[in-house]
Scaffold this motif. Structure first.
Motif, PDB file in Angstrom:
ATOM      1  N   ASN B  58     -60.059  74.347 -23.597  1.00 54.38           N
ATOM      2  CA  ASN B  58     -60.029  73.155 -22.757  1.00 54.38           C
ATOM      3  C   ASN B  58     -61.431  72.868 -22.226  1.00 54.38           C
ATOM      4  OD1 ASN B  58     -59.216  71.076 -20.944  1.00 54.38           O
ATOM      5  ND2 ASN B  58     -57.168  71.941 -21.082  1.00 54.38           N
ATOM      6  N   GLY B  95     -55.241  78.098 -26.734  1.00 47.64           N
ATOM      7  CA  GLY B  95     -54.567  78.101 -25.447  1.00 47.64           C
ATOM      8  C   GLY B  95     -54.944  76.892 -24.628  1.00 47.64           C
ATOM      9  N   GLU B  96     -54.088  76.563 -23.671  1.00 46.93           N
ATOM     10  CA  GLU B  96     -54.456  75.556 -22.691  1.00 46.93           C
ATOM     11  C   GLU B  96     -54.954  76.282 -21.452  1.00 46.93           C
ATOM     12  OE1 GLU B  96     -55.170  72.670 -23.010  1.00 46.93           O
ATOM     13  OE2 GLU B  96     -54.242  72.128 -24.912  1.00 46.93           O
ATOM     14  N   CYS B  97     -55.315  75.525 -20.440  1.00 46.10           N
ATOM     15  CA  CYS B  97     -55.995  76.088 -19.283  1.00 46.10           C
ATOM     16  C   CYS B  97     -55.274  77.302 -18.715  1.00 46.10           C
ATOM     17  CB  CYS B  97     -56.148  75.045 -18.184  1.00 46.10           C
ATOM     18  SG  CYS B  97     -57.101  75.683 -16.799  1.00 46.10           S
TER      19      CYS B  97
END
Lengths: 784, 132, 436
Positions: B58, B95-97
Motif C-alpha cells: 500500500n 497484503g493490504e495495510c
C-alpha cells in the motif's frame, strides 16, 4: 402520531414509521430494490434516497425514521440526482440482457431504469461475471444479473427460518450463494423468485415458457393445504404457464409454498385423463360421456336392486371442492345410502355424531401473530402447513412460546420451547400428564369425565414445563395436527387437548390436512347426519358392491394404503372421477371419468379458519374432461334424483352455505358431547409413525415433476433413534425389510434422534410404502 | 471468528469441510460461517504453502520500498503473488495495510508474525530461517 | 517520541509495557482515585468534556459529548468497545500504544466503563498485528490478577470485564458499526444509522466506541484534570496527539506532540525529507483524507481546525509524506485499489463505484486515459459521496477528488502523453527500500 410533509402533502403517521411507509401512505412512489415490507431493512441498494429538510445528504427512505415536522421531497432535484446516480452504479455491471431474460417485462430494474437510467453507459470497462449456482430443481440462477439487494438472503433466514443463502466475499466480488454445493431446500423457496427484483433468480419450471406480457392473470385458490392460499394463475393459449401469489394479508400474505406454486406442472402432464373410459372384457376403451355415465347409472341401479342401497359407497378426496363433496354425498344419500366419507386417512371415528360442528382451527389465521402460547399436538407442522408455520415463526419473534407433543420431531426452523416426544400410543397419556400438571398449576379441577384419565398418570418434567408455559400465557392456542387426527385414539387426543385448552382458557383447534378438511363437514360428506352409514375406514376394510371414488387414489390417499385399493377392487363396479390416469385405477376400476382440476372448473374451498373461497376456471377443460360437479349433476339426473337437479354451481353453493354464501360460524365447533375418557394401553411392539411427505399428499403434487425432484421428495427411509436401531441390530445406512400384516417394504434405515424410542418413522402415501397398509400400528424391522 | 482462526491454524487453510465442521460446532448455518470466512482476507479458502508471506504494497509502504521488497521476494522464490512454490514451502500474497507503515517494508508471515524494516539482507535471512 | 507526550512518553520500547512499570509511571492512579473518592460519573464526563479531547480515530468527535449520549437509566447490559482496528494506510499509532503502553488503554477503558455504567468492554485489535493482540491478552491478565479488572474492582462494588477481540483482515471493521458486527462474529458490514450505537449497539445494547488513543488519554485527564490536558494543546483541540509519519522522510515513526504544533516542526522531528529532496505532497490524516500540496502543508499547524481550514482532515493523524519523485497518478492508483479491495460490498455506490474509480485511474496510469476521464472521476466520486451507508464511500472518493484537484496537470500529462511526468527511474530511486 407524527406530522410529516411529503412532496408538499401533509399527513400523520404512527410513531416509529419510516419515510418509506409514510410515502406509501400518501401515494408517493419511492424507487427501491432492497426494501420489502415483510423483510428486515437493509438500506443497501440506496435507490430510495430522498431529500430531507435540514439533512445535508439524501437519506434512504426505507431506513429513515420519521421525526415530527419532517419535510421530505421524493422527486426533488437532489433526490432524483441521487437516485439516478445509484441507477448508473446498478447498471454498470449488469449484463443488460433483457431480451433473453425471463424477468423481462416484470423487472424492477428494467422498469426503474426507464425512469432513472441513462441512454448510454459511461462505463466502458469490463463487466463483472458471476458464476451461476445450482439452487435445486425450482429456482434458476443468472447471478451476473444480481444487484446484491440481499432480499433472498433475508428471506431464507427471516421468513423460511434457515439461512440457506448468504452474501459471500466482499466489495465488487460479493456474490449471493448457498453454502458450496448446497441447494435451497426450504418448502418456501419459490418466494425468492418473486422477491428478486432482477432476473438473477427465476423459476426453473417456467424458464423460457412465456413472456410476462403474453399471459393473462387469473385469480384462483390453492387446492393443497388447509390454508387456501390465494393464487394468480398465469395463462397463455389456454395453458397454465405459471402460478404466483395473490396477496391476501389474512391468508397467505404475499407468500406461497412451493407446493402451491409449482404443482401446476401436473395439470399439463402426460398422466391427464382426457376421455371417459370403460373397461370391457378386461380391456379399456375410450368412449363418450353418455355411454360412460349410463354405464355407471345402470351399475348403481343394479347394485341397489340386488344388494340394497347400503352396498354403495363413495370416497372423496378432501382436496375436492365443497360443491363436489356436497353433490357426492347428495347422490349417495339420494340412492338411500349413508356410506360417504372424505376423511380418508382417519382411522378413529369415535367422535362421529358427538361433535357439535365441523372441526376447525378455532381462530382466524390472521390472529396467529398475536398468540403468546401455542401447543401443537401430533403434527409434521412445517411440511404439512408451510405458511401457517411461517406465521408461527414470525410470532415467535414477537414472544410466542411454542410447545409440541409429537412422536417424531423435525427441524421446524423455529424455536420449540418444550418438546415432548412420545410414541404414538403414548401420546394420549402425555396429554393427560399435561392436563394434570395444568390443573395442579392452576389449583383447579378437570371436568368430571377426565378425573379417571389424570388419576394414574405420572407428570414428567417436560409435561410440567408445557403446562407452566400454557398456564402463564394470555393468548393461548392448542392445535391438533394431521398426525393427531389420523391417530388410532384421535377422539381421546381431541378430548384431552380440548380439556387442557378449557382449563388454560385458550382456544382449541384442528389445523386440518387439506383444502377442504373443514368444507367436507359443511358439505355433509360424512357418514353421519341425515342418513348415516360406513366411514372411510369401514369402506376400505370390507368390500361394498359399488364405489364412487372422487379424486381419490386409494393406495396413497387412504389410511390402509394398498390394501384399501385391494378391497375396493373386489366390488362389482368402481367408478373413478379423476383428472389423472393411474396404473392402480386401471386395475381396480370399471369406469374412468375425466373430471377437471381446480384450474378448469369452478369450486369453493373452506379453509381451516372457516373462510369459504370460491374460484372460477382459468383455462378451458382439457380434452373431454368436465367439471366434476356437472358430471355428478348429470349422473344424478340419470338416476332420477331430485336433489341433483340444479342449474348452476351457485345453486349448489346456496344449498351448502345459504343465500348469503357465508359460512355459518355456529357450524364450526370443536366441542364434543361429554363422556368419560379412559386411556388406552401403551403399545409394546415397534410402532410405525407415518408422515405424508409434502409432495405426495394429493394427486396433483404427486405428478409435478419439479417438486418430485426436490429433496423433500427423496425416497422414504426407516428413521429410528440410535437406541432403537441398536435394539434391532441394525446400523444406519443398511437396507431393512419393514413388514406388517398386509405387506412389506424394503427401505434404508437411517438414524433420527427426533423419533420416539421404540418407533420407526416411515413415510406413507408413497409407492414404496403403500404395501404396508396402515399408517399406524405395529411393524417389524429386519436387516437384509 | 476465533473458531475459524484456530481451525485455520490447525489445518493450514479452511476447506469446505472445515467450515462445515466449525458451523456445526457453533450451531450456525454453514453459509453464515462461509460468509465470514470469505469476507476477511486473512482466512485462506484454498491451500497455501507452509509459510504464507504477505507483503504490504500500500502507498505508505510503497514509498519506502514495499513494492521493491515484494519484487525481491518474487525473484528469490520464483513465484508471483497468489502463487505457491513448487515445494509447497512458500505462498506469496499482496497484503493490504497492516497498520505498521512506519516499519516499511513490512511482511507478515502466516498471518501472525510481523517482520519490520525488511531490507534485502533481512529478507534473505528470513527466508533462510523459514526454510529450516 | 518526545518528552512532551502523555501516552508514549518516558517509554523504553518493549521493556516497559508491564503492569509494574506502568504503575511506577503513575499508572492506575486515576482509577484508584475514582474508586477511593467515589467520584460521581457525571464529574468524570465533565472532566473529559473540559479537556476538549476529540476522538482520535479519525472523525474528531468530542469524546465527552459522546459519553454523555449513553442512556443512564438503561436497564440491562451496556457495552464499551475500543477500536484498535487500525488499517487506514499511513496509520500505525495504536499498534505502538498497545505494544508499549497497553495498560493506559485498559485503565482508560475501565474509567470509561465506570463513567458510563458499562459492565463489559471489548478491544477490537487489527488482525494483522496479532502479536499485539497476544500481548494485550497478557496485559489484561496482569490487570485481572491485580484486582484492577473483573468483579469488585479494588474492593469496590464496581465490576468491569474487558476482552480482547481480533480482526482478520478487513479494513472496513474500523468503521464502528462494522466493528460491532465483527465482534458479534459476523462479517463486518456497517449498519445503517440511526439507530446509533449509543442506543442500539453491540448485541442491540447501548454501546460506546472510542479509539485506542482516545482511551489512552483518559488516565491523564482524570489524574491531572481536564484543564491540564486542554492546556497541552490549543482551544477546542485539547491535548497531545500521536502522529504517524510515513513515506519519504528520514525517520518514519510515531511522534506525540501537542495539537497546534507546526507541520514543519513535525517534519523536522521525523528527520526531514529523505535525501534532501523536495516535499511534493502530504496526506495529513490517513489515506482517506484529501491530499494537500507540500507548500500548503508547510503553512499548517497540526490540529483539527487548521488542517480542516486548509481543505483536508486531521483524521487519525497519519501523515503520509511524498517527495518530488512521486508519481501522483501511481500513488492514487494504489490507494484506489485499496478502497476497491476493501469495500464491503453491501451498498451499491461503493460496491460498484470503487471498482469503477480504480479501473479509470489504472487506465490513466497505464497510458490508456481519455480526455474526459477527469470529469468522469469527479462525477463518479460525486455520485458516491454522501450516498453510502458508511464513510468508506467518502473515504474512497476524497483522495480521488483531491489528487485530481491539486495535481490535475500530472493526470492530464498522463492522458495526453501516455506516460508519467516523473521519469520511472526517478520514481524507482525515490521509493526503493529505505530503512533509517
Amino acid at each position: 402520531m407524527l406530522d410529516i410533509e411529503i412532496d408538499g402533502k401533509q399527513l400523520q403517521v404512527a410513531d416509529g414509521s419510516t419515510v418509506m411507509e409514510a410515502a406509501t401512505q400518501v401515494g408517493a412512489y419511492v424507487p427501491h430494490f432492497c426494501y420489502h415490507k415483510k423483510l428486515s431493512i437493509a438500506a443497501n441498494c440506496r435507490m430510495c434516497l430522498v431529500q430531507v429538510e435540514k439533512a445535508p445528504k439524501p437519506l434512504p427512505a426505507c431506513a429513515t425514521p420519521v421525526t415530527n415536522g419532517m419535510k421530505v421531497w421524493t422527486h426533488s432535484e437532489q433526490a432524483v440526482k441521487a437516485q439516478k446516480g445509484v441507477m448508473e452504479f446498478l447498471l454498470i455491471n449488469h449484463p443488460l440482457d433483457c431480451p433473453i431474460c425471463d424477468q423481462g417485462g416484470e423487472c424492477q430494474l428494467q422498469d426503474l431504469s426507464v425512469g432513472y437510467g441513462g441512454a448510454q453507459s459511461r462505463y466502458e470497462e469490463e463487466k463483472r461475471v458471476v458464476s451461476n449456482k445450482d439452487l435445486g430443481p425450482l429456482v434458476s440462477t443468472d447471478m451476473t444479473r444480481c444487484i446484491n439487494c440481499t432480499r433472498c438472503v433475508r428471506f431464507t433466514s427471516e421468513i423460511a427460518g434457515l439461512m440457506e443463502l448468504g452474501q459471500a466475499f466482499r466489495g465488487e466480488h460479493a456474490e449471493i450463494m448457498p453454502f458450496v454445493e448446497k441447494t435451497v431446500d426450504t418448502e418456501l423457496s419459490g418466494n425468492i423468485i418473486d422477491l428478486c427484483p432482477v432476473g438473477a433468480l427465476t423459476s426453473k419450471p417456467f424458464r423460457f415458457a412465456a413472456r410476462a406480457w403474453e399471459m393473462s392473470r387469473r385469480k384462483s385458490v390453492s387446492p393443497h393445504d388447509s390454508l387456501g392460499s390465494n393464487l394468480v394463475v398465469q395463462v397463455k393459449h389456454d395453458t397454465v404457464k405459471r402460478v404466483l401469489p395473490l396477496e391476501n394479508e389474512e391468508v397467505n400474505e404475499c407468500w406461497l409454498s412451493d407446493k402451491d406454486r409449482f404443482s401446476y406442472e401436473a395439470l399439463n402432464g402426460p398422466d391427464r385423463l382426457t376421455a371417459p373410459m370403460v373397461k370391457q372384457g378386461g380391456t379399456w376403451i375410450e368412449t363418450d360421456w353418455s355411454t360412460a355415465l349410463e354405464y355407471v347409472a345402470n351399475g348403481l341401479k343394479g347394485v341397489v336392486a340386488e344388494h340394497g342401497a347400503d352396498a354403495i359407497g363413495a370416497l372423496a378426496s378432501p382436496h375436492s371442492t365443497v360443491e363436489e363433496l356436497f353433490l357426492t354425498q347428495a347422490l349417495v344419500r339420494g340412492l338411500g345410502s349413508g356410506n360417504v366419507d372424505f376423511r380418508l386417512r382417519q382411522i378413529d371415528f369415535s367422535l362421529d355424531g358427538k361433535m357439535a360442528g365441523a372441526p376447525w382451527l378455532g381462530m382466524p389465521v390472521a390472529d396467529i401473530g398475536r398468540l403468546d402460547r401455542l401447543l401443537i399436538v401430533g403434527s409434521f407442522f412445517r411440511k404439512d402447513h408451510p405458511l401457517i408455520a411461517q406465521r408461527v415463526r414470525q410470532a415467535v419473534k414477537r414472544g410466542l412460546k411454542v410447545s409440541a407433543v409429537n412422536p417424531a420431531f423435525d427441524d421446524w426452523q423455529l424455536p420449540v420451547a418444550n418438546a415432548l416426544c412420545a410414541s404414538p400410543s403414548g401420546i394420549p397419556g402425555a396429554l393427560a400428564a399435561i392436563l394434570k400438571a395444568v390443573v395442579e398449576d392452576k389449583g383447579t379441577q378437570t371436568s368430571p369425565e377426565f378425573v379417571d384419565v389424570i388419576g394414574g398418570v405420572v407428570v414428567d418434567e417436560t409435561a410440567r414445563a408445557i403446562a407452566g408455559s400454557l398456564a402463564s400465557g394470555r393468548r393461548v392456542a392448542i392445535w391438533l395436527g394431521n398426525f393427531a387426527v389420523q391417530h388410532a385414539q384421535a377422539g381421546q387426543i381431541h378430548r384431552i387437548a380440548q380439556e387442557i385448552s378449557r382449563v388454560t382458557g385458550g382456544s382449541f383447534g384442528v389445523i386440518g390436512e387439506a383444502a377442504n378438511s373443514v368444507g367436507g363437514y359443511l358439505a355433509g360428506a360424512v357418514p353421519f347426519g341425515k342418513i348415516s352409514g360406513r366411514n372411510a375406514s369401514e369402506m376400505t376394510s370390507s368390500a361394498l358392491k359399488a364405489y364412487l371414488l372422487v379424486n381419490v387414489e386409494p393406495e396413497f390417499d387412504c389410511a390402509a394404503g394398498a390394501s384399501a385399493a385391494g378391497i375396493i377392487g373386489k366390488a362389482d363396479m368402481v367408478a373413478v372421477f379423476s383428472a389423472f390416469k393411474s396404473e392402480s385405477a386401471l386395475g381396480f376400476a370399471d369406469v374412468l371419468l375425466p373430471v377437471s382440476p381446480f384450474t378448469e372448473a369452478p369450486g369453493t374451498f373452506v379453509n381451516c379458519e372457516g373462510r369459504a373461497q370460491s374460484f372460477y376456471p382459468v383455462v378451458k377443460c382439457l380434452g373431454d374432461s368436465r367439471p366434476a360437479w356437472k358430471v355428478l349433476k348429470v349422473l344424478g339426473e340419470m338416476l332420477g334424483l331430485n336433489e341433483l337437479t340444479i342449474d348452476s354451481i351457485e345453486d349448489v353453493r346456496k344449498q351448502i352455505f345459504g343465500k348469503e354464501f357465508v359460512v355459518d360460524s355456529s357450524k364450526l365447533d370443536n366441542s364434543v358431547l361429554s363422556e368419560i375418557v379412559v386411556l388406552g394401553s401403551v403399545g409394546a411392539g415397534l410402532q410405525r409413525i407415518a408422515d405424508v411427505p409434502i409432495y405426495f399428499a394429493d394427486s396433483i403434487v404427486r405428478r409435478a415433476p419439479s417438486l418430485q425432484a426436490t429433496r423433500d421428495s427423496s425416497e422414504p427411509a426407516a428413521r429410528m433413534s440410535r437406541t432403537t436401531l441398536a435394539s434391532l441390530g441394525v446400523e444406519a445406512g443398511q437396507k431393512v425389510r419393514v413388514s406388517t400384516g398386509s405387506g412389506q417394504a424394503i427401505v434404508l434405515a437411517t438414524e433420527d434422534e427426533g423419533v420416539a424410542e421404540g418407533c420407526v418413522r416411515l413415510a406413507g402415501a408413497h409407492s414404496l410404502t403403500a404395501p404396508l397398509g396402515a399408517l399406524y400400528g405395529e411393524v417389524s424391522v429386519e436387516r437384509l | 471468528m476465533g473458531a475459524l482462526r484456530i481451525a485455520q491454524e490447525e489445518k493450514g487453510w479452511l476447506a469446505n469441510e472445515t467450515i462445515e465442521f466449525v458451523a456445526k460446532y457453533l450451531g450456525m448455518p454453514a453459509i453464515a460461517v462461509y460468509e465470514v470466512a470469505s469476507f476477511y482476507n486473512m482466512y485462506d479458502l484454498a491451500p497455501v504453502g507452509a509459510k504464507k508471506i504477505a507483503v504490504c504494497t500500500n502507498l505508505p509502504c510503497a514509498l519506502s520500498g514495499g513494492v521493491h521488497a515484494a519484487e525481491y521476494i518474487k525473484k528469490k522464490l520464483g513465484i508471483d503473488f497468489n502463487e505457491t512454490t513448487a515445494d509447497g514451502r512458500f505462498t506469496l500474497k499482496e497484503g493490504e495495510c497492516m497498520g505498521a507503515c512506519g516499519d516499511a517494508p513490512v511482511l507478515l508471515v502466516n498471518n501472525h508474525q510481523m517482520c519490520s524494516w525488511m531490507t534485502e539482507e533481512k529478507i534473505d535471512q528470513l527466508l533462510a530461517d523459514l526454510k529450516k | 517520541m518526545t518528552v512532551q507526550g502523555i501516552i508514549l512518553s518516558d517509554l523504553d520500547g518493549d521493556r516497559t509495557w508491564r503492569l509494574a512499570d506502568y504503575v511506577k509511571r503513575g499508572g492506575y492512579e486515576a482509577l484508584k482515585k475514582i474508586i477511593a473518592e467515589k467520584i460521581p460519573a457525571d464529574q468524570i464526563i465533565g472532566e473529559v468534556k473540559k479537556s476538549a479531547l476529540r476522538g482520535r480515530g479519525g472523525a474528531g468527535f468530542p469524546t465527552g459529548l459522546k459519553w454523555s449520549f449513553m442512556p443512564r437509566a438503561f436497564p440491562g447490559a451496556k457495552y464499551l468497545a475500543c477500536n484498535s482496528d487500525e488499517g487506514e494506510p499511513g496509520t500505525f499509532k495504536d499498534r505502538d500504544i498497545l505494544r508499549y503502553n497497553p495498560h493506559t488503554v485498559i485503565e482508560g477503558m475501565i474509567i470509561a466503563g465506570y463513567a458510563m455504567g458499562c459492565e463489559r468492554g471489548y478491544n477490537y485489535i487489527h488482525g494483522e498485528i496479532f502479536e499485539v493482540y497476544e500481548r494485550f491478552e497478557e496485559a489484561l491478565q496482569e490487570a485481572r490478577d491485580a484486582g484492577l479488572l473483573g468483579q469488585g474492582i479494588l474492593g469496590s462494588d464496581f465490576s468491569f470485564e474487558l476482552y480482547a477481540h481480533h480482526g482478520y483482515g478487513a479494513y472496513i471493521c474500523g468503521e464502528e458499526t462494522a466493528l460491532l458486527e465483527s465482534i458479534e462474529g459476523k462479517k463486518g458490514q456497517p449498519r445503517f444509522k440511526p439507530p446509533f450505537p449509543a442506543s442500539f449497539g453491540l448485541y442491540g445494547k447501548p454501546t460506546t466506541i472510542n479509539n485506542t488513543e482516545t482511551f489512552a488519554s483518559i488516565p491523564f485527564i482524570i489524574r491531572e484534570g481536564g484543564d491540564a490536558f486542554l492546556a497541552l494543546g490549543k482551544p477546542n483541540n485539547g491535548g497531545t496527539k500521536l502522529f504517524s509519519v510515513s513515506g519519504h522522510v528520514n525517520k518514519p515513526g510515531n511522534y506525540e506532540i501537542p495539537l497546534g504544533t507546526p507541520f514543519s516542526t513535525l517534519l523536522e522531528m521525523a528527520g526531514g525529507m529523505r535525501a534532501g529532496r523536495k516535499l511534493k505532497a502530504v496526506i495529513p490524516g490517513g489515506s482517506s483524507a484529501p491530499v494537500l500540496p507540500g507548500s500548503v502543508m508547510m503553512d499548517c499547524t497540526m490540529d483539527y481546525d487548521s488542517i480542516s481550514k486548509a481543505g483536508s482532515m486531521l483524521g487519525s493523524g497519519a501523515v503520509i509524506v511524498m517527495d518530488e519523485t512521486t508519481c501522483m497518478v501511481k500513488a492514487l492508483e494504489r490507494l484506489s485499489y485499496f478502497y476497491f479491495e476493501e469495500s464491503c460490498g453491501q451498498c451499491t455506490p461503493c460496491r460498484e463505484g470503487t471498482g469503477w474509480l480504480y479501473r479509470v485511474v489504472h487506465r490513466i496510469e497505464n497510458g490508456l486515459g481519455r480526455p474526459d476521464d477527469l470529469d468522469l472521476l469527479n462525477s463518479v466520486t460525486a455520485n458516491i459521496m454522501g450516498r453510502t451507508i458508511c464513510a468508506l464511500g467518502d473515504a474512497a472518493s476524497m483522495p480521488v477528488q483531491s489528487f485530481v484537484k491539486h495535481f490535475g496537470d500530472e493526470f492530464a500529462f498522463h492522458i495526453e502523453h501516455k506516460k508519467c511526468l516523473v521519469p520511472k527511474d526517478v520514481q524507482h530511486e525515490g521509493s526503493k527500500i529505505y530503512v533509517a
